[in-house]
Design a protein around this motif. Structure first.
Motif, mmCIF file in Angstrom:
data_model
loop_
_atom_site.group_PDB
_atom_site.id
_atom_site.type_symbol
_atom_site.label_atom_id
_atom_site.label_comp_id
_atom_site.label_asym_id
_atom_site.label_seq_id
_atom_site.Cartn_x
_atom_site.Cartn_y
_atom_site.Cartn_z
ATOM 1 N N LEU A 233 42.179 80.899 53.989
ATOM 2 C CA LEU A 233 41.287 82.072 54.509
ATOM 3 C C LEU A 233 40.899 81.809 55.984
ATOM 4 O O LEU A 233 40.089 80.396 56.240
ATOM 5 C CB LEU A 233 39.895 81.760 53.520
ATOM 6 N N ALA A 234 41.086 82.612 57.021
ATOM 7 C CA ALA A 234 40.550 82.414 58.196
ATOM 8 C C ALA A 234 39.104 82.791 58.264
ATOM 9 O O ALA A 234 38.433 83.736 57.808
ATOM 10 C CB ALA A 234 41.218 83.617 59.056
ATOM 11 N N ALA A 235 38.481 81.484 58.701
ATOM 12 C CA ALA A 235 36.940 81.556 58.340
ATOM 13 C C ALA A 235 36.264 81.243 60.030
ATOM 14 O O ALA A 235 35.138 81.102 59.827
ATOM 15 C CB ALA A 235 36.557 80.464 57.515
ATOM 16 N N ASP A 236 37.142 81.130 60.999
ATOM 17 C CA ASP A 236 36.468 80.884 62.315
ATOM 18 C C ASP A 236 35.415 82.083 62.592
ATOM 19 O O ASP A 236 34.235 81.786 63.153
ATOM 20 C CB ASP A 236 37.415 80.726 63.381
ATOM 21 N N LYS A 237 35.653 83.169 62.435
ATOM 22 C CA LYS A 237 34.691 84.346 62.693
ATOM 23 C C LYS A 237 33.889 84.506 61.575
ATOM 24 O O LYS A 237 32.678 84.667 61.975
ATOM 25 C CB LYS A 237 35.535 85.693 62.730
ATOM 26 N N LEU A 238 34.231 84.267 60.330
ATOM 27 C CA LEU A 238 33.510 84.388 59.103
ATOM 28 C C LEU A 238 32.373 83.314 59.137
ATOM 29 O O LEU A 238 30.979 83.496 58.790
ATOM 30 C CB LEU A 238 34.166 84.055 58.011
ATOM 31 N N MET A 239 32.313 82.190 60.023
ATOM 32 C CA MET A 239 31.302 81.228 60.154
ATOM 33 C C MET A 239 30.320 81.571 60.915
ATOM 34 O O MET A 239 29.256 80.782 61.065
ATOM 35 C CB MET A 239 31.865 79.764 60.796
ATOM 36 N N MET A 240 30.497 82.503 61.801
ATOM 37 C CA MET A 240 29.100 83.219 62.427
ATOM 38 C C MET A 240 28.079 83.728 61.520
ATOM 39 O O MET A 240 26.981 83.784 61.892
ATOM 40 C CB MET A 240 29.739 84.342 63.229
ATOM 41 N N ASN A 241 28.535 84.178 60.174
ATOM 42 C CA ASN A 241 27.571 84.396 59.177
ATOM 43 C C ASN A 241 27.676 83.320 58.292
ATOM 44 O O ASN A 241 28.225 83.883 57.004
ATOM 45 C CB ASN A 241 28.132 86.009 58.691
ATOM 46 N N PRO A 242 27.175 82.213 58.151
ATOM 47 C CA PRO A 242 27.349 81.251 57.178
ATOM 48 C C PRO A 242 26.967 81.571 55.633
ATOM 49 O O PRO A 242 27.648 80.999 54.707
ATOM 50 C CB PRO A 242 26.578 80.096 57.816
ATOM 51 N N ARG A 243 25.930 82.241 55.736
ATOM 52 C CA ARG A 243 25.593 82.754 54.285
ATOM 53 C C ARG A 243 26.651 83.598 53.644
ATOM 54 O O ARG A 243 26.959 83.403 52.333
ATOM 55 C CB ARG A 243 24.223 83.540 54.344
ATOM 56 N N LEU A 244 27.090 84.298 54.381
ATOM 57 C CA LEU A 244 28.065 85.128 53.421
ATOM 58 C C LEU A 244 29.534 84.264 53.531
ATOM 59 O O LEU A 244 30.243 84.574 52.405
ATOM 60 C CB LEU A 244 28.759 86.198 54.842
ATOM 61 N N TYR A 245 29.890 83.482 54.270
ATOM 62 C CA TYR A 245 30.962 82.444 53.960
ATOM 63 C C TYR A 245 30.796 81.814 52.581
ATOM 64 O O TYR A 245 31.516 81.536 51.811
ATOM 65 C CB TYR A 245 31.169 81.611 55.243
ATOM 66 N N ALA A 246 29.555 81.166 52.628
ATOM 67 C CA ALA A 246 29.074 80.375 51.311
ATOM 68 C C ALA A 246 29.185 81.287 50.058
ATOM 69 O O ALA A 246 29.609 80.591 49.173
ATOM 70 C CB ALA A 246 27.644 79.624 51.674
ATOM 71 N N THR A 247 28.604 82.293 50.343
ATOM 72 C CA THR A 247 28.319 83.110 49.169
ATOM 73 C C THR A 247 29.767 83.853 48.621
ATOM 74 O O THR A 247 30.139 83.952 47.566
ATOM 75 C CB THR A 247 27.635 84.548 49.455
#
Length: 524
Positions: A233-247
């Protein structure tokens, strides 16, 4: 040095720095979960890459997040760099040539930029995880639970953000009627949830909710030669929204738990799930959610799924979850602050002691790519902790180029399955149709009322009140004649229409959906 049924991690060292023995993770204990911890720059990502390679070669599918963007290299053959050959020589692996290899990779990305789109629906996520994503208060979570109950029982598919927004609008407009059916609905809580939805939309969450939703089977693929596919999962951009990443990762874990059958303790896992930056899952999480995560982690091993938490500090993981992680890889920790010192002590105390060295002292002196390793062995007891040089990866250390990534995606087994959005009829369209029907009924009733009033005023009836002639229609003194009010009729029709819609939603119990531990849909 390689052994059947085991995953080679590296080679342990004696206090005099001489080679001791190979350190392995037995595949039959791969579903007993694990923990990879260590400070930034100590080698956690390389360890994750080595473990993913080992599971893949053993035929076990893997899911992991690429937080920094450099894990994508697992899809390309490794390169003979000096530090790799040196480490291979140190741990006794052949270096001429070193056995480099590329691995079967499927790239995923919520935003659809660096991988295939990965989505779920609001209905599949459920109210508990969505409350966590929206940072909802207890009162707001209660309203959200009512919203999902209305949707689940009333045949209102909640697929994307606009569906939930439409349902909340409907609940706000009909709060009194629906409160009688489902419990008190606060308009202020509804309004707060609507504002949170706007924030989620601004943060890009609309990319995550919709169809086609991810099928769990597509992250559990194997190749024709028997290797497990590695879903990255490409998460470098997703990590800008850590709550969405964790959820998102928690939802995926919940889906695995709900969909997969019980298999007990298989010879090897059905899937291994790496939860990188695991502290984001537990930060500020309510106690009820942590308790359910603990329950899922405890029970999902019987589904053949191994969960491996990757984080900087062992204190990031609650004790109730930490106690279930049997396979441990501890990289170096720094002890600059009291909390750091506590973390070192916690990490040291969780290992089975080795009389050759003091664990707490060694943790602060480990080099890059070196770790304390303890895995389950025998009948499931932890092995004695060993100071271990982690083996070098066989795939590339570092990211793929855009061209290389595209090439991998072009031959992906899920190519074209998830790349286009599909918007079928759902709550938004259904509620809009019901509102139009109510509006049409209102307009028709108003037209009829106006026609009746018009007929009365043009002599449609010649009856007069007793004692009054045709030319004198005045009301008695002190009273005024009250004409028939079309406005009063209109209010009654609208109210009746809305109550009818509410009753329709509230009485379709036979269509109610079943939800699991974390609130996601249970399809079995």
């Amino acid at each position: 040095m390689l052994e059947e049924g085991k995953l080679f991690i590296g080679t342990s060292r004696k206090p005099d720095d001489s080679i001791n023995k190979g350190e392995y993770l037995e595949l039959k204990f791969g579903n007993r979960h694990g923990l990879v911890t260590g400070a930034t720059g100590t080698g956690k990502t390389i360890t994750l890459q080595v473990l993913a390679e080992g599971f893949s070669n053993a035929g076990v599918p893997v899911f992991c997040a690429d937080v920094k963007g450099d894990l994508s290299g697992i899809g390309a053959i490794g390169e003979a760099k000096d530090f790799i050959l040196k480490r291979a020589e140190q741990i006794g692996l052949p270096t001429n040539p070193y056995e480099f290899q590329e691995f079967p990779v499927i790239f995923w990305d919520i935003y659809g930029e660096k991988g295939h789109r990965v989505r779920t629906t609001m209905s599949e996520m459920g109210p508990l995880l969505l409350s966590r994503l929206m940072n909802a208060t207890d009162a707001q979570e209660g309203v959200l639970n009512i919203a999902f109950k209305i949707a689940d029982e009333g045949g209102l598919p909640l697929l994307d953000l606009k569906d939930l927004q439409a349902l909340l609008n409907y609940m706000g407009d009909n709060a009194s009627t629906l409160s009688n059916q489902f419990g008190f609905i606060s308009k202020s809580s509804v309004g707060s949830l609507q504002r949170e939805l706007l924030i989620l939309e601004q943060q890009g969450a609309e990319h995550f909710f919709g169809e086609p939703a991810l099928k769990i089977s597509d992250i559990m693929r194997t190749t024709n030669d028997g290797r497990g596919a590695i879903s990255v999962l490409a998460a470098d951009k997703l990590m800008m929204n850590p709550r969405l990443y964790a959820t998102f990762l928690l939802w995926l874990l919940s889906e695995l738990f709900e969909e997969l059958p019980e298999v007990g303790d298989p010879d090897k896992p059905k899937l291994v799930f790496f939860f990188d930056e695991a502290h984001l899952l537990f930060n500020d999480a309510p106690k009820a959610l942590i308790e359910r995560v603990e329950q899922v982690v405890r029970l999902i091993r019987s589904k053949g799924v191994g969960v491996y938490f990757v984080t900087q500090n062992p204190l990031d993981v609650p004790d109730t979850v930490l106690g279930q992680l049997g396979n441990r890889v501890q990289h170096a920790l720094r002890a600059y602050t009291p909390r750091d010192q506590e973390a070192v002590k916690t990490a040291a105390d969780t290992f089975r002691p080795n009389p050759d060295f003091d664990c707490a002292t060694v943790i602060t002196n480990l080099g890059t790519g070196e770790a304390l390793v303890s895995t389950l062995e025998g009948k499931g007891a932890p092995s004695m902790v060993e100071r271990t040089l982690v083996r070098p990866p066989q795939s590339r250390v570092g990211p793929l180029t855009e061209a290389e990534r595209k090439k991998v995606m072009d031959v992906s087994p899920v190519r074209e399955l998830y790349d286009e959005d599909f918007d079928r009829e759902s709550a938004y369209e259904i509620l809009a149709a019901r509102a139009k029907k109510a509006a049409d009924a209102q307009a028709e009733a108003q037209s009829q009322a106006e026609q009746q009033t018009s007929e009365a005023s043009t002599g449609g009836s010649r009856w007069t009140l007793p004692g009054f002639g045709d030319d004198d229609q005045a009301a008695p003194a002190g009273k005024q004649a009250r004409p028939r009010s079309s406005g009063y009729q209109r209010e009654t029709v609208v109210e009746a229409a809305m109550k009818s819609v509410a009753r329709t939603v509230a009485t379709q119990v036979g269509r109610a959906l079943v939800r699991g531990i974390l609130g996601s849909l249970s399809r079995r």
